[in-house]
Design a protein around this motif. Structure first.
Motif, PDB file in Angstrom:
ATOM      1  N   SER A  49       0.844  -1.197   0.000  1.00  0.00           N
ATOM      2  CA  SER A  49       0.000   0.000   0.000  1.00  0.00           C
ATOM      3  C   SER A  49       0.876   1.242   0.000  1.00  0.00           C
ATOM      4  N   THR A  50       0.381   2.314  -0.609  1.00  0.00           N
ATOM      5  CA  THR A  50       1.047   3.617  -0.599  1.00  0.00           C
ATOM      6  C   THR A  50       0.134   4.632   0.052  1.00  0.00           C
ATOM      7  N   SER A  51       0.744   5.717   0.519  1.00  0.00           N
ATOM      8  CA  SER A  51      -0.023   6.688   1.295  1.00  0.00           C
ATOM      9  C   SER A  51       0.521   8.087   1.070  1.00  0.00           C
ATOM     10  N   GLU A  52      -0.260   9.050   1.504  1.00  0.00           N
ATOM     11  CA  GLU A  52       0.198  10.428   1.475  1.00  0.00           C
ATOM     12  C   GLU A  52       1.260  10.710   2.519  1.00  0.00           C
ATOM     13  N   ASP A  53       1.534   9.740   3.405  1.00  0.00           N
ATOM     14  CA  ASP A  53       2.636   9.922   4.350  1.00  0.00           C
ATOM     15  C   ASP A  53       3.985   9.646   3.701  1.00  0.00           C
ATOM     16  N   ARG A  54       3.984   9.397   2.346  1.00  0.00           N
ATOM     17  CA  ARG A  54       5.175   9.280   1.503  1.00  0.00           C
ATOM     18  C   ARG A  54       5.952   7.999   1.748  1.00  0.00           C
ATOM     19  N   THR A  55       5.275   6.971   2.251  1.00  0.00           N
ATOM     20  CA  THR A  55       5.892   5.666   2.448  1.00  0.00           C
ATOM     21  C   THR A  55       5.016   4.601   1.824  1.00  0.00           C
ATOM     22  N   PHE A  56       5.582   3.410   1.654  1.00  0.00           N
ATOM     23  CA  PHE A  56       4.782   2.241   1.290  1.00  0.00           C
ATOM     24  C   PHE A  56       5.057   1.127   2.301  1.00  0.00           C
ATOM     25  N   LYS A  57       4.084   0.269   2.462  1.00  0.00           N
ATOM     26  CA  LYS A  57       4.176  -0.827   3.424  1.00  0.00           C
ATOM     27  C   LYS A  57       3.765  -2.126   2.742  1.00  0.00           C
ATOM     28  N   VAL A  58       4.446  -3.202   3.113  1.00  0.00           N
ATOM     29  CA  VAL A  58       4.117  -4.543   2.649  1.00  0.00           C
ATOM     30  C   VAL A  58       3.444  -5.274   3.797  1.00  0.00           C
ATOM     31  N   TRP A  59       2.244  -5.833   3.519  1.00  0.00           N
ATOM     32  CA  TRP A  59       1.407  -6.413   4.566  1.00  0.00           C
ATOM     33  C   TRP A  59       1.227  -7.925   4.369  1.00  0.00           C
ATOM     34  N   ASP A  60       1.157  -8.616   5.486  1.00  0.00           N
ATOM     35  CA  ASP A  60       0.666  -9.992   5.508  1.00  0.00           C
ATOM     36  C   ASP A  60      -0.807  -9.929   5.896  1.00  0.00           C
ATOM     37  N   VAL A  61      -1.681 -10.237   4.927  1.00  0.00           N
ATOM     38  CA  VAL A  61      -3.119 -10.043   5.144  1.00  0.00           C
ATOM     39  C   VAL A  61      -3.654 -10.998   6.199  1.00  0.00           C
ATOM     40  N   THR A  62      -3.213 -12.241   6.172  1.00  0.00           N
ATOM     41  CA  THR A  62      -3.751 -13.231   7.113  1.00  0.00           C
ATOM     42  C   THR A  62      -3.363 -12.907   8.551  1.00  0.00           C
ATOM     43  N   LYS A  63      -2.144 -12.410   8.768  1.00  0.00           N
ATOM     44  CA  LYS A  63      -1.690 -12.098  10.119  1.00  0.00           C
ATOM     45  C   LYS A  63      -1.933 -10.640  10.500  1.00  0.00           C
ATOM     46  N   GLU A  64      -2.337  -9.821   9.506  1.00  0.00           N
ATOM     47  CA  GLU A  64      -2.592  -8.404   9.725  1.00  0.00           C
ATOM     48  C   GLU A  64      -1.369  -7.701  10.330  1.00  0.00           C
ATOM     49  N   GLU A  65      -0.199  -7.980   9.780  1.00  0.00           N
ATOM     50  CA  GLU A  65       1.029  -7.366  10.277  1.00  0.00           C
ATOM     51  C   GLU A  65       1.866  -6.833   9.116  1.00  0.00           C
ATOM     52  N   ILE A  66       2.756  -5.932   9.428  1.00  0.00           N
ATOM     53  CA  ILE A  66       3.612  -5.311   8.424  1.00  0.00           C
ATOM     54  C   ILE A  66       4.876  -6.148   8.249  1.00  0.00           C
ATOM     55  N   LEU A  67       5.164  -6.538   7.020  1.00  0.00           N
ATOM     56  CA  LEU A  67       6.376  -7.271   6.717  1.00  0.00           C
ATOM     57  C   LEU A  67       7.537  -6.348   6.390  1.00  0.00           C
ATOM     58  N   TYR A  68       7.242  -5.210   5.794  1.00  0.00           N
ATOM     59  CA  TYR A  68       8.293  -4.251   5.445  1.00  0.00           C
ATOM     60  C   TYR A  68       7.672  -2.866   5.372  1.00  0.00           C
ATOM     61  N   GLN A  69       8.425  -1.889   5.872  1.00  0.00           N
ATOM     62  CA  GLN A  69       7.998  -0.499   5.813  1.00  0.00           C
ATOM     63  C   GLN A  69       9.144   0.325   5.256  1.00  0.00           C
ATOM     64  N   ALA A 105      11.261   3.804   4.090  1.00  0.00           N
ATOM     65  CA  ALA A 105      11.520   5.129   4.640  1.00  0.00           C
ATOM     66  C   ALA A 105      10.690   6.158   3.883  1.00  0.00           C
ATOM     67  N   VAL A 106      10.711   7.390   4.327  1.00  0.00           N
ATOM     68  CA  VAL A 106      10.033   8.469   3.609  1.00  0.00           C
ATOM     69  C   VAL A 106      10.783   8.688   2.308  1.00  0.00           C
ATOM     70  N   LEU A 107      10.127   8.458   1.179  1.00  0.00           N
ATOM     71  CA  LEU A 107      10.795   8.468  -0.114  1.00  0.00           C
ATOM     72  C   LEU A 107      10.837   9.830  -0.765  1.00  0.00           C
ATOM     73  N   SER A 108       9.872  10.676  -0.486  1.00  0.00           N
ATOM     74  CA  SER A 108       9.768  11.918  -1.239  1.00  0.00           C
ATOM     75  C   SER A 108       9.181  13.012  -0.373  1.00  0.00           C
ATOM     76  N   SER A 109       9.250  14.220  -0.885  1.00  0.00           N
ATOM     77  CA  SER A 109       8.588  15.337  -0.223  1.00  0.00           C
ATOM     78  C   SER A 109       7.138  15.467  -0.644  1.00  0.00           C
ATOM     79  N   CYS A 110       6.719  14.665  -1.616  1.00  0.00           N
ATOM     80  CA  CYS A 110       5.347  14.677  -2.118  1.00  0.00           C
ATOM     81  C   CYS A 110       4.701  13.317  -1.876  1.00  0.00           C
ATOM     82  N   PRO A 111       3.379  13.250  -1.846  1.00  0.00           N
ATOM     83  CA  PRO A 111       2.703  11.982  -1.593  1.00  0.00           C
ATOM     84  C   PRO A 111       2.977  10.958  -2.687  1.00  0.00           C
ATOM     85  N   LEU A 112       3.004   9.681  -2.285  1.00  0.00           N
ATOM     86  CA  LEU A 112       3.059   8.583  -3.247  1.00  0.00           C
ATOM     87  C   LEU A 112       1.648   8.348  -3.767  1.00  0.00           C
TER      88      LEU A 112
END
Length: 823
Positions: free
Chosen positions: A175-195, A197-204
């Protein structure tokens, strides 16, 4: 709805255009290979068949609020569609809806979510069993068959903008967000596998995942694109970063420069218009795989992507980070939309794509048919051929021409006549020879007297028994009769030593052709000659007054050449402490940036200022004990070759292991100059090769212990600070791949090919060396345990070994894990 005609050149056809009741600039649209869907009258949907344009569009009703997002499923039997508004999330079976419409019944879908909020993005999993819905900072995982919320993923600090399931694992999404990061999720466990860093000064704004190569690409609102590789544990490794506005400007400059080369005239720019820079938000990323067509039998590698922005579509080669094609909407005046707020692209055939688009400032939506046969023909021509009339190859196909500078020969100078202090004999005032000293009949002089007794005659025909190399000596040298191309890359550190007690930088490294010795040029003006095993004390060669710029060993392994910033070049015989030939500052007006033996040691090739100098040399190691300062060696300039633009040469490369006419150089104006010494001129110029001037260039030279395909010798690497390493093909004069995983922000780190041609190694400023597979932009290994910036790397031509040199004067030797265990 109003139809539109094809544009003047027949490239884009507007299938239909819809006037909306309000502006819907940021509405999620979607297309698949068979259908496209657009919200109609706010609350309804209109599905258009791409495969059968004569089929009447299908109208779907069911939402009470305005539709904010639509998405097609991944499967085709049945084809699923999901739509969302603030009241409902509805899943539709497209074929069933068509069948109901033909029967006169009202087509209906399945409500899978109620009152979730304003949904900005929808995405199906690969099996079409689950749907991700982005609403605010939360992501809802819905059952696509019934109304059921399977999971709610929370973790972003800003509103979500997009989410995509991984094609090879339906339980993982990004998933991507206006917080300028992306996260990789495990849907079954509802946990973040990878997050990230802030990639840009503008939203992804968008994200795209490809199963081929497991690549993850994200785009931001300021036109930046990040290319990551997804590892087995779902950690993401940054491969490269693309700047879409800069890529477009670079492409324009290259096209203008190539037009000048072809036409021979000046710039085509009239200067009447003013280029206005505008933001290029990345609205969508879509795959593109052209198949063989128009007589072309070569299939592309699948690394091309369409990047959709507000002003056009851009076709980008991810492998080389090169902009291949740009379709700007303003170039087609018959289109109803020239500035897009959102868009979606799908590939119908190999040269036909469809694009659904909404206007940024007008209440209008449209569907376009884009045909690219002419552009793709030109694209394939660019990818497979160089500029017209230029067919270059490192391996020559014909002998040198009679007028070629390479046919030059060196005539030995006549010995100097003895210096006369007065008139000769027989002339007035001459002095006759004195018999006491020179005449043989005077026995007291000793000149004609033979030896009175014979001591002993040394035996000169003794044949020594050849000693068989022991296993111990082979273990020390580590050399093999044939390079083992099947072994893995060197990763295990075998040796680490300090080349200088003063921690001076290692500015240049080179192995001898047989792999038995190592040349090392230091910042303290000395040249060191080590054994390849780095055991024992090195031989030291001194004489320069400034830091070394390059060192080179001759093909015969009998001579050592060094060049320095003091504008001098010196050649030593192996084992001699005094230079056999010295070429000083009287020969060159600028420091010698690169020097080497060339054409199987026949020539000396030097780069100084804006010229490449070709010298013939006579090397004589004999000296007169009374006149040791006089050198019997000499050199003669054959030809001087200047760059077209007159720019200074920053790096140079040529092959000495076999006859080759090609010499490559990099210029301070960021260009690559290709010299054909058979013709004696610049054969090709590649402008804008990097964003900065390249400081290093090297060719795939192979070795005498490893055989490669002939075409592979046309590959070469260039390195530039802050712009990574680029792999070029001389036959096409184009970049075919780019490597950016290492860190190179201020120091001049070099790169090298392995003798087998499978790997590329480079230094880095994070105290590591990186090894890449030549076919992948993501690095294979990160060689740590260095104490400072790794400036130089070199592969052993006879054994699977990698040598590194650091800024603090240390040398590291690495071997493959299998090889290290054997030794």
């Amino acid at each position: 709805m109003d139809g539109r005609e094809a544009t003047e050149d027949g490239t884009i056809t507007e299938i239909y255009s819809i006037a909306c009741h309000k502006i819907s600039a940021h509405l999620q649209l979607d297309c698949c290979s068979s259908h496209s869907v657009l919200p109609w009258q706010g609350k309804h949907l209109m599905i258009h068949s791409i495969t059968d344009p004569s089929q009447k569009p299908l109208h779907l009703t069911g939402h009470h609020g305005d539709v904010s997002a639509v998405s097609f499923g991944k499967g085709r039997d049945p084809l699923m569609l999901c739509s969302a508004s603030e009241d409902y999330v509805i899943a539709w079976d497209v074929e069933r809806c068509y069948r109901k419409a033909r029967e006169g019944a009202i087509a209906s879908g399945t409500v899978i979510g109620t009152l979730i909020g304003k949904i900005v993005h929808l995405s199906f999993c690969p099996l079409d069993k689950r749907v991700s819905a982005c609403s605010g900072s939360n992501m809802y995982i819905l059952n696509s068959k019934k109304e059921e919320v399977l999971a709610v993923l929370k973790g972003h600090l800003g509103p979500l903008t997009a989410s995509v399931f991984f094609p090879w694992d339906p339980n993982v999404l990004v998933s991507t967000s206006e917080d300028r990061t992306f996260k990789v999720w495990d849907v079954t466990k509802e946990e973040i596998l990878y997050q990230s860093a802030v990639l840009s000064s503008c939203p992804l704004l968008c994200v795209y995942v490809t199963e081929e190569g497991r690549q993850l690409i994200t785009g931001s609102a300021d036109g930046q694109v990040w290319h990551h590789t997804v590892l087995d544990d779902y950690k993401c490794r940054l491969v490269m970063k693309l700047d879409l506005p800069n890529m477009e400007q670079t492409q324009r400059r290259i096209q203008e420069s190539q037009a000048q080369q072809i036409s021979g005239f000046g710039s085509n720019s009239t200067g009447d218009g003013v280029m206005v820079e505008m933001a290029k938000p990345v609205l969508g990323i879509f795959t593109f795989k052209p198949l063989p067509y128009s007589g072309h039998t070569k299939e592309r590698d699948g690394s091309c992507l369409w990047i959709g922005s507000s002003d056009g579509l851009y076709l980008v080669n991810l492998a080389s980070s090169e902009l291949l094609m740009a379709l700007r909407f303003k170039d087609y005046p018959d289109l109803s939309i020239t500035l897009a707020g959102s868009l979606s692209v799908t590939q119908k055939t190999d040269c036909d794509i469809h694009c659904a688009v909404t206007s940024m400032f007008q209440p209008r939506m449209a569907l376009w048919d884009i045909r690219l046969p002419g552009q793709l023909d030109r694209l394939c021509s660019q990818l497979e051929k160089a500029l017209p009339g230029q067919e270059l190859s490192v391996v020559p196909s014909s002998p040198p021409m009679p007028t070629s500078p390479l046919n030059a020969e060196l005539t030995r100078r006549d010995p100097k006549p003895p210096k006369k202090t007065g008139p000769g004999p027989g002339k007035p005032g001459g002095v006759k020879d004195q018999s006491v000293v020179f005449h043989a009949q005077v026995k007291s002089s000793g000149y004609a007297v033979g030896s009175q007794r014979k001591m002993f005659t040394p035996k000169t025909n003794i044949q020594k028994k050849a000693q068989r190399p022991t296993k111990k000596s082979k273990k020390i040298e580590g050399l093999l009769s044939e390079y083992p191309s099947g072994l893995a890359a060197p990763t295990v550190q075998h040796a680490l030593l300090s080349a200088s007690p003063t921690h001076t930088p290692v500015f240049c490294l080179q192995y001898s052709g047989d792999g038995k010795q190592i040349l090392c040029g230091l910042g303290d003006t000395s040249v060191l000659l080590y054994k390849s095993s780095l055991t024992g004390n090195p031989s030291v060669y001194t004489g320069h007054s400034k830091a070394l710029s390059s060192v080179c060993c001759s093909h015969s392994c009998g001579w050592i050449l060094s060049a320095s910033e003091d504008q001098s070049v010196r050649i030593w015989a192996a084992g001699s402490r005094e230079p056999t030939l010295t070429m000083g500052s009287d020969r060159f007006s600028a420091p010698v940036r690169s020097a080497q033996f060339y054409y199987l040691d026949k020539f000396l090739l030097l780069a100084s200022g804006s010229s490449v100098h070709l010298f013939l040399s006579h090397l004589d190691t004999s000296r007169d004990d009374l006149k040791r300062y006089e050198q019997k060696s000499f050199s003669r300039l054959v030809r001087r070759f200047s760059t077209k633009s007159g720019t200074d040469i920053t790096a140079m490369s040529a092959i000495n292991d076999f006859f080759s006419y090609i010499v490559l150089s990099c210029g301070a104006d960021r260009s690559i100059q290709v010299f054909d010494l058979n013709v004696g001129s610049v054969a090709m110029e590649i402008p804008e090769s990097h964003s900065r001037a390249a400081h290093h260039i090297t060719q795939n030279k192979g070795s005498m212990y490893s055989a490669q395909a002939q075409d592979s010798y046309n590959l070469f690497l260039t390195s530039a600070i802050t712009d990574g390493i680029k792999l070029w093909d001389l036959r096409t004069s184009r970049c075919v791949r780019k490597y950016e995983g290492h860190v190179n922000r201020c120091h001049q780190c070099t790169a090298a090919f392995s003798p087998c041609g499978r790997f590329v190694a480079t230094g880095s400023e994070d105290n590591c060396a990186y090894v890449y597979d030549i076919r992948s932009s993501s690095y294979l290994h990160k060689l740590q345990r260095h104490t400072d910036t790794v400036l130089n790397v070199a592969f052993n031509p006879a054994a699977p070994e990698l040598l590194t040199g650091t800024l603090d004067g240390r040398l590291g030797l690495f071997r493959p894990e299998e090889r290290a265990s054997l030794l």
